[in-house]
Write an enzyme that holds these catalytic residues in place. Sequence first.
Site, PDB file in Angstrom:
ATOM      1  N   HIS A   1       0.837  -1.211   0.000  1.00 30.22           N
ATOM      2  CA  HIS A   1       0.000   0.000   0.000  1.00 30.22           C
ATOM      3  C   HIS A   1       0.865   1.253   0.000  1.00 30.22           C
ATOM      4  CE1 HIS A   1      -3.357  -2.668   1.156  1.00 30.22           C
ATOM      5  NE2 HIS A   1      -4.122  -1.706   0.685  1.00 30.22           N
TER       6      HIS A   1
ATOM      7  N   LYS B   1      -0.536   4.816   4.613  1.00 29.13           N
ATOM      8  CA  LYS B   1      -1.427   3.860   5.310  1.00 29.13           C
ATOM      9  C   LYS B   1      -0.961   3.674   6.755  1.00 29.13           C
ATOM     10  CE  LYS B   1      -3.827  -0.514   4.825  1.00 29.13           C
ATOM     11  NZ  LYS B   1      -5.121   0.117   5.154  1.00 29.13           N
TER      12      LYS B   1
END
Length: 275
Positions: free
Chosen positions: A161, A165
């Site tokens: 990600h 995040k």
Amino acid sequence: MENIMTQINIGVVGCGGRMGQSLIGAILDQKNVNLSGGTERHDSPVIGQKICHPETGSKTDLLITDNAENLFKISDIVIDFTCPTATVLHAGYAAKHNTIHIIGTTGMTAEDEKALVKAAKSVPIVYASNFSLGVNLLFYLTRKTAQMLDEDYDIEILEMHHRHKVDSPSGTALSLGKEAALGRHVKLDLVTDNVRDGITGERKRGNIGFAALRGGNIAGEHTVSFIGDNERIELSHKAGNRSIFARGAVKAALWATGQKAGIYNMFDVLGLPKE
Ligand code: NAD
């Protein structure tokens, strides 16, 4: 002529966030749906600004406020991709004002989830760690593959990600782990292996491993590997951008208008088999 009365009012809490922006775009692009408003944290610099389409830049007449309770009061549905503490508070407003609540927030604890179950006694809630059609298909395929292969095949889940995040492993990776565990008829808590550092010893047979990479602006990539001796099966999903989650959340919102109170997920929305 378009009948305004049939339009469904959808609000977005956390509308200034990455997913919030994508949701605003998806709602403004959707026919027969009316954007009822958007909120942000009380200290957010976007409070008081007009809500705009994130791609075209076209302005609405709606101002971003910090009054989440009012947004629940004036909306048929509120979509929530914020953070666990806010989502728990919002679920209380959903129950109080009889507003459908669509929740994509991840990193919720078991205690947080109890608050959702409580709210779902009065209203429909769709709560999913991933709103994309492709990832939900991946959940299903992971469970089926885990059912068919025995513990000679080690299961490892890799997710990547963007650098912003805050939770790890991702909610989607944990859901993939749950599906794999379900396929093997074991409890994920008992076989989970998500911190490997230093002298860890050999891999334990039957464990389900997790690894997380962070960087750049990756919207979300997940691979479940079933690793045997001399062969490996890999099931992967790569999200190009966040619009797939936003479109899925709007689809879930429209689906939920016809449902009784209760807690649902994307398997319900998409009609995927639960067994
Ligand atoms: P983000 O930080 O860009 O956005 C979150 C927004 O919520 C921020 O703008 C923040 O100010 C706002 N917020 C926080 N508390 C609030 C409150 N009390 N009232 C109003 N707004 C509030 O994060 P993001 O990348 O958009 O992700 C948000 C959440 O959605 C994360 O938990 C992420 O993991 C999850 N997510 C889920 C899916 C899915 O399909 N389920 C997909 C992508 C992201």
